[in-house]
Design a protein around this motif. Structure first.
Motif, short mmCIF file in Angstrom:
data_model
loop_
_atom_site.label_atom_id
_atom_site.label_comp_id
_atom_site.label_asym_id
_atom_site.label_seq_id
_atom_site.Cartn_x
_atom_site.Cartn_y
_atom_site.Cartn_z
N THR A 70 53.00 -40.40 14.29
CA THR A 70 54.18 -39.99 15.07
C THR A 70 54.33 -38.47 15.07
O THR A 70 54.59 -37.86 16.12
CB THR A 70 55.45 -40.66 14.51
N ASP A 71 54.17 -37.85 13.90
CA ASP A 71 54.30 -36.39 13.79
C ASP A 71 53.24 -35.67 14.62
O ASP A 71 53.52 -34.68 15.29
CB ASP A 71 54.18 -35.95 12.32
N THR A 72 52.00 -36.18 14.56
CA THR A 72 50.91 -35.55 15.32
C THR A 72 51.15 -35.67 16.82
O THR A 72 50.93 -34.71 17.57
CB THR A 72 49.56 -36.18 14.94
N LEU A 73 51.59 -36.85 17.26
CA LEU A 73 51.90 -37.04 18.68
C LEU A 73 53.01 -36.10 19.12
O LEU A 73 52.96 -35.52 20.21
CB LEU A 73 52.28 -38.49 18.95
N LYS A 74 54.00 -35.94 18.26
CA LYS A 74 55.13 -35.06 18.59
C LYS A 74 54.64 -33.62 18.76
O LYS A 74 55.10 -32.90 19.66
CB LYS A 74 56.17 -35.15 17.46
N GLU A 92 44.90 -41.67 25.15
CA GLU A 92 45.10 -40.44 24.38
C GLU A 92 45.68 -40.74 23.00
O GLU A 92 45.24 -40.16 21.98
CB GLU A 92 46.02 -39.48 25.14
N THR A 93 46.64 -41.65 22.94
CA THR A 93 47.24 -42.03 21.66
C THR A 93 46.19 -42.68 20.75
O THR A 93 46.18 -42.44 19.54
CB THR A 93 48.43 -42.98 21.87
N ALA A 94 45.31 -43.51 21.32
CA ALA A 94 44.25 -44.14 20.54
C ALA A 94 43.34 -43.09 19.89
O ALA A 94 42.90 -43.25 18.74
CB ALA A 94 43.43 -45.08 21.42
N GLU A 95 43.07 -42.00 20.62
CA GLU A 95 42.26 -40.92 20.07
C GLU A 95 42.98 -40.23 18.90
O GLU A 95 42.36 -39.90 17.89
CB GLU A 95 41.93 -39.91 21.16
N VAL A 96 44.30 -40.05 19.05
CA VAL A 96 45.09 -39.45 17.96
C VAL A 96 45.12 -40.38 16.75
O VAL A 96 44.97 -39.93 15.60
CB VAL A 96 46.52 -39.14 18.45
N VAL A 97 45.30 -41.68 16.99
CA VAL A 97 45.30 -42.66 15.91
C VAL A 97 43.98 -42.60 15.13
O VAL A 97 43.96 -42.57 13.89
CB VAL A 97 45.53 -44.09 16.46
N GLN A 98 42.87 -42.57 15.86
CA GLN A 98 41.57 -42.49 15.20
C GLN A 98 41.44 -41.20 14.39
O GLN A 98 40.97 -41.23 13.24
CB GLN A 98 40.44 -42.56 16.25
N VAL A 100 43.84 -39.26 13.09
CA VAL A 100 44.75 -39.20 11.95
C VAL A 100 44.37 -40.21 10.87
O VAL A 100 44.29 -39.88 9.68
CB VAL A 100 46.21 -39.42 12.40
N LEU A 101 44.12 -41.47 11.28
CA LEU A 101 43.83 -42.52 10.29
C LEU A 101 42.44 -42.37 9.68
O LEU A 101 42.29 -42.31 8.45
CB LEU A 101 43.97 -43.91 10.93
N ALA A 102 41.42 -42.35 10.54
CA ALA A 102 40.04 -42.33 10.03
C ALA A 102 39.65 -40.94 9.52
O ALA A 102 38.70 -40.81 8.74
CB ALA A 102 39.07 -42.77 11.13
N GLY A 103 40.39 -39.92 9.96
CA GLY A 103 40.08 -38.56 9.54
C GLY A 103 40.99 -38.10 8.43
O GLY A 103 40.72 -38.29 7.24
N LYS A 104 42.10 -37.52 8.79
CA LYS A 104 42.98 -36.84 7.84
C LYS A 104 43.44 -37.73 6.68
O LYS A 104 43.24 -37.41 5.51
CB LYS A 104 44.20 -36.27 8.57
N ILE A 105 44.08 -38.87 7.00
CA ILE A 105 44.66 -39.69 5.94
C ILE A 105 43.57 -40.33 5.08
O ILE A 105 43.63 -40.29 3.84
CB ILE A 105 45.58 -40.78 6.53
N TYR A 178 40.80 -49.20 19.25
CA TYR A 178 42.12 -49.82 19.24
C TYR A 178 42.88 -49.49 17.96
O TYR A 178 42.30 -49.35 16.88
CB TYR A 178 42.01 -51.36 19.35
N ASN A 179 44.18 -49.39 18.10
CA ASN A 179 45.09 -49.26 16.97
C ASN A 179 45.35 -50.66 16.41
O ASN A 179 45.71 -51.56 17.15
CB ASN A 179 46.39 -48.62 17.47
N ILE A 180 45.16 -50.84 15.11
CA ILE A 180 45.33 -52.14 14.48
C ILE A 180 46.46 -52.07 13.46
O ILE A 180 46.49 -51.15 12.63
CB ILE A 180 44.03 -52.60 13.75
N ASN A 181 47.37 -53.02 13.49
CA ASN A 181 48.41 -53.09 12.47
C ASN A 181 47.79 -53.22 11.08
O ASN A 181 46.95 -54.09 10.85
CB ASN A 181 49.33 -54.29 12.77
N ALA A 182 48.20 -52.36 10.15
CA ALA A 182 47.55 -52.30 8.84
C ALA A 182 47.79 -53.57 8.02
O ALA A 182 46.90 -54.01 7.28
CB ALA A 182 48.04 -51.08 8.07
#
Length: 287
Positions: A70-74, A92-98, A100-105, A178-182
């Motif tokens: 959410t912060d990155t999208l903002k 575009e959101t899917a790219e951000v999800v990838q 943030v999740l697979a990269g930074k976090i 795809y964004n997957i619920n954790a």
């Protein structure tokens, strides 16, 4: 508060039966976005996971990261929209999800586990097509419904003594991300691994009979009781998908699932290595 050496020894002695019970067993820890915000608590969770790994528990860490997404999208001027608690995800959101999740976090958690003395490797659902999915709902865009999980990479890492750190992005057969619920991903992964336990660490104490009374925590319930609580409206809102994922995990072969408060220091150790326990335990059927 200082404790004596004798008290320390007593704590270790009480933990011994649990250490023996879980030695060599697989446990899946789902670490939720809101429970990850406090850096000090995050370090304590990683310490707990490393300790469990060092005493012979095979820990798989499956993480989300909603607040950071959410912060990155903002920051890029994109508003987050949710339908039924799930993030509407365009390309575009899917790219951000990838990212943030697979990269930074993912890599920050791997780094923290290593700093605490563990051996960790980060993977995501795209690696070796670990999480295959299809669109969940046309209203949600690139939010995936899991069709298959391939836990071979996770099992291989466990066999070699690593703590697998799994970020929950998946893909379809065409390679779309795809964004997957954790919680859902953790349930499928835990089931495929035949995990002894699955822990859903979140920002609530567990299932409350009265959402406004923290003393009304339900310590244990089975699937039949959970369905009754759904019908009564006791399990509502954001707790609905969490409990549904607990039931899904049990149907897939996990023996017990615990919803617990990741904001409580060392709650994972309290649940696994003491008589006290923490949160709400969901089981298939009470004996």
């Amino acid at each position: 508060m200082k404790i004596s050496n004798a008290e320390r020894a007593e704590v270790l002695t009480q933990a011994l039966p649990y250490i023996k019970k879980y030695n060599g067993k697989i446990v899946v820890v789902k670490y939720g976005g809101n429970a990850m915000i406090n850096e000090q608590l995050k370090e304590q969770v990683m310490e707990d996971i490393v300790l469990l790994s060092l005493i012979g528990v095979k820990v798989v860490l499956v993480h989300g990261g909603g607040p950071e997404i959410t912060d990155t999208l903002k920051r890029i001027g994109k508003e987050s929209v949710f339908v039924d608690g799930l993030r509407v995800t365009d390309k575009e959101t899917a790219e951000v999800v990838q990212m943030v999740l697979a990269g930074k976090i993912n890599k920050s958690l791997v780094n923290l586990l290593e700093l605490k003395g563990g051996r960790a490797l980060g993977v995501c659902g795209l690696d070796d097509r670990m999480i295959l999915c299809e669109p969940k709902d046309t209203r949600l865009g690139f939010v995936g419904s899991i069709t298959d999980v391939n836990v071979t990479p996770i099992a291989d890492l466990l066999e070699k003594g690593y703590i697998p750190v799994v970020s929950t992005v998946g893909c379809d057969k065409k390679g779309n991300v795809y964004n997957i619920n954790a919680d859902t991903a953790a349930a499928y992964i835990a089931g495929a691994l035949r995990a002894e336990r699955m822990f859903s660490m979140t920002d609530i104490a567990g299932i409350l009979r009265d959402k406004d009374d923290p003393n009304s925590l339900i310590s244990c319930l089975d699937i039949e009781e959970a369905n009754q609580l759904f019908a009564e409206g006791v399990i509502s809102g954001g707790m609905i998908p969490k409990v549904e994922c607990c039931i899904e995990a049990i149907h897939k072969g996990v023996r017990k699932v615990i919803i617990m408060d990741g904001r409580v220091p060392h709650s994972l150790l309290i649940e696994m290595l003491t008589d006290e326990g923490a949160g709400t335990m969901v089981v298939g059927e009470k004996k």
